[in-house]
Design a protein around this motif. Structure first.
Motif, PDB file in Angstrom:
ATOM      1  N   ARG A 203       0.850  -1.197   0.000  1.00 55.70           N
ATOM      2  CA  ARG A 203       0.000   0.000   0.000  1.00 55.70           C
ATOM      3  C   ARG A 203       0.879   1.238   0.000  1.00 55.70           C
ATOM      4  N   VAL A 204       0.471   2.214  -0.817  1.00 53.38           N
ATOM      5  CA  VAL A 204       1.232   3.459  -0.911  1.00 53.38           C
ATOM      6  C   VAL A 204       0.277   4.633  -0.786  1.00 53.38           C
ATOM      7  N   ALA A 205       0.654   5.624  -0.005  1.00 55.47           N
ATOM      8  CA  ALA A 205      -0.117   6.854   0.122  1.00 55.47           C
ATOM      9  C   ALA A 205       0.859   8.021   0.219  1.00 55.47           C
ATOM     10  N   ARG A 206       0.322   9.220   0.379  1.00 57.56           N
ATOM     11  CA  ARG A 206       1.175  10.408   0.420  1.00 57.56           C
ATOM     12  C   ARG A 206       2.176  10.334   1.558  1.00 57.56           C
ATOM     13  N   SER A 207       1.734   9.795   2.695  1.00 55.13           N
ATOM     14  CA  SER A 207       2.635   9.680   3.843  1.00 55.13           C
ATOM     15  C   SER A 207       2.475   8.303   4.479  1.00 55.13           C
ATOM     16  N   ALA A 208       3.491   7.868   5.175  1.00 54.17           N
ATOM     17  CA  ALA A 208       3.505   6.545   5.786  1.00 54.17           C
ATOM     18  C   ALA A 208       2.586   6.495   7.000  1.00 54.17           C
ATOM     19  N   ARG A 209       2.009   5.338   7.221  1.00 52.18           N
ATOM     20  CA  ARG A 209       1.221   5.099   8.430  1.00 52.18           C
ATOM     21  C   ARG A 209       1.061   3.587   8.583  1.00 52.18           C
ATOM     22  N   THR A 210       0.456   3.180   9.677  1.00 48.95           N
ATOM     23  CA  THR A 210       0.217   1.766   9.935  1.00 48.95           C
ATOM     24  C   THR A 210      -1.276   1.523  10.011  1.00 48.95           C
ATOM     25  N   THR A 211      -1.745   0.443   9.372  1.00 47.78           N
ATOM     26  CA  THR A 211      -3.150   0.056   9.428  1.00 47.78           C
ATOM     27  C   THR A 211      -3.250  -1.344  10.017  1.00 47.78           C
ATOM     28  N   GLU A 212      -4.496  -1.793  10.255  1.00 52.77           N
ATOM     29  CA  GLU A 212      -4.691  -3.140  10.778  1.00 52.77           C
ATOM     30  C   GLU A 212      -4.166  -4.190   9.807  1.00 52.77           C
ATOM     31  N   ARG A 213      -4.174  -3.871   8.517  1.00 52.15           N
ATOM     32  CA  ARG A 213      -3.703  -4.836   7.523  1.00 52.15           C
ATOM     33  C   ARG A 213      -2.192  -4.825   7.357  1.00 52.15           C
ATOM     34  N   GLY A 214      -1.574  -3.744   7.771  1.00 52.41           N
ATOM     35  CA  GLY A 214      -0.133  -3.651   7.588  1.00 52.41           C
ATOM     36  C   GLY A 214       0.290  -2.235   7.265  1.00 52.41           C
ATOM     37  N   PRO A 215       1.555  -2.054   6.928  1.00 57.58           N
ATOM     38  CA  PRO A 215       2.071  -0.701   6.714  1.00 57.58           C
ATOM     39  C   PRO A 215       1.572  -0.078   5.405  1.00 57.58           C
ATOM     40  N   VAL A 216       1.446   1.244   5.428  1.00 58.12           N
ATOM     41  CA  VAL A 216       1.220   2.029   4.217  1.00 58.12           C
ATOM     42  C   VAL A 216       2.516   2.796   3.973  1.00 58.12           C
ATOM     43  N   HIS A 217       3.095   2.586   2.792  1.00 60.69           N
ATOM     44  CA  HIS A 217       4.386   3.183   2.472  1.00 60.69           C
ATOM     45  C   HIS A 217       4.203   4.570   1.865  1.00 60.69           C
ATOM     46  N   PRO A 218       5.166   5.454   2.049  1.00 61.38           N
ATOM     47  CA  PRO A 218       5.089   6.772   1.420  1.00 61.38           C
ATOM     48  C   PRO A 218       5.409   6.686  -0.071  1.00 61.38           C
ATOM     49  N   LEU A 219       4.983   7.706  -0.819  1.00 59.73           N
ATOM     50  CA  LEU A 219       5.232   7.742  -2.263  1.00 59.73           C
ATOM     51  C   LEU A 219       6.709   7.592  -2.598  1.00 59.73           C
TER      52      LEU A 219
END
Length: 313
Positions: free
Chosen positions: A166-182
């Motif tokens: 998962r990629v978004a504007r900024s990094a964060r953590t969700t229940e499914r796992g990490p969201v990486h920054p662009l």
């Protein structure tokens, strides 16, 4: 004090609208339903050209809120500079997740399993059997992990994927796992069998999928765009498609609508749908519930939801 609310639905079609405002029906027609200067809450007509949606805005001198019925707001942004300070722009978060998630999954499955080729075979009465790629065991990269990106992952969950990134504007953590920054896209792209674009169109995402982005995708990967056409550099995509190195499924294009004779229509390995991620039977009840909630908050002077920006801020 003015209290006009402009709606693209007739007020009696929406359950739960609060009493008080004068509801004016306007769905983009040539004639305005009332003086735009008296409008305090403007619901932008859905699926109308941007010029139509923006036409009354400069005259809406009493405006306090603009509500789109789309997830993206790029079509109204050019007119916001003409508005008074303090006008809130709200998007339609919660309206399009189900239908756009469905379409993203449909485009992925249709492209991988060769459904367009089967349809052409049926037209020609040809039995086109053979092995096709499966979604099972694939790695999927979702670029733009907001509510729609999350809804897409919801629908991918049963398909025995090897991995979802998962990629978004900024990094964060969700229940499914990490969201990486662009910024981490270059290292993630070579690992993905399917790349799904669900990001809003902003200055930072316009042309995001350029020649460099596409060159990092692995051979045989599928690009799926349910975001906005200008997120992708069409010329660069055409070069990759014509080489046969990757394939694509596009619900949005640049230009849009795609004109007759455009080379993208007949590029190898591409499936095109005519921007139908949102307009389904799921749209109407969700849009009307959103308007009833927002207008109740507005009349009661409570904070609106889905505020994207405030003018003059």
């Amino acid at each position: 004090m003015t209290s006009d609310v402009w709606l693209p639905f007739h007020a009696d079609e929406i359950e739960g609208l609060p009493d008080g405002p004068a509801y004016r029906f306007w769905d983009g027609g040539q004639d305005f339903p009332a003086d735009p200067a008296d409008c305090v809450f403007y619901v932008v007509p859905y699926m109308k050209p941007a010029a139509v949606s923006r036409r009354p805005l400069p005259a809406m001198t009493s405006l306090r809120a603009v509500q789109t019925l789309s997830a993206g707001v790029d079509h109204v942004l050019p007119s916001l500079a003409s508005l008074r300070p303090g006008v809130e722009l709200c998007n339609a978060r919660g309206v399009h997740e189900a239908s756009t998630g469905e379409l993203a999954l449909a485009l992925i499955l249709a492209s991988l399993r060769g459904i367009p080729d089967f349809v052409r075979g049926q037209d020609d009465e040809e039995w086109r059997a053979g092995f096709r790629p499966s979604l099972a065991d694939k790695s999927v990269l979702i670029v733009g992990y907001g509510s729609i990106g999350s809804a897409i992952e919801d629908r991918l969950a049963p398909f025995e994927l090897a991995r979802v990134a998962r990629v978004a504007r900024s990094a964060r953590t969700t229940e499914r796992g990490p969201v990486h920054p662009l910024a981490q896209l270059p290292s993630l792209l070579p690992e993905a069998d399917v790349v799904v674009l669900s990001t809003p169109l902003t200055e930072s995402t316009r042309g995001l999928v350029n020649a460099g982005f596409l060159s990092r995708m692995k051979d045989g990967a599928l690009l799926v765009n349910v975001a906005r056409g200008p997120v992708v550099d069409t010329k660069a995509l055409l070069a990759e498609l014509e080489s046969g190195r990757i394939t694509a499924a596009l619900d949005v294009t640049d230009p849009e609508p795609l004109p007759p004779g455009h080379p993208l229509w007949h590029a190898p390995g591409v499936l095109i749908s005519p921007h139908v991620g949102g307009p389904t039977s799921a749209f109407w009840p969700r849009a009307k519930r959103l308007l009833a909630r927002q207008l109740t908050l507005f009349v009661n002077r409570e904070p609106l939801r889905n505020v994207v920006l405030t003018t003059g801020g």
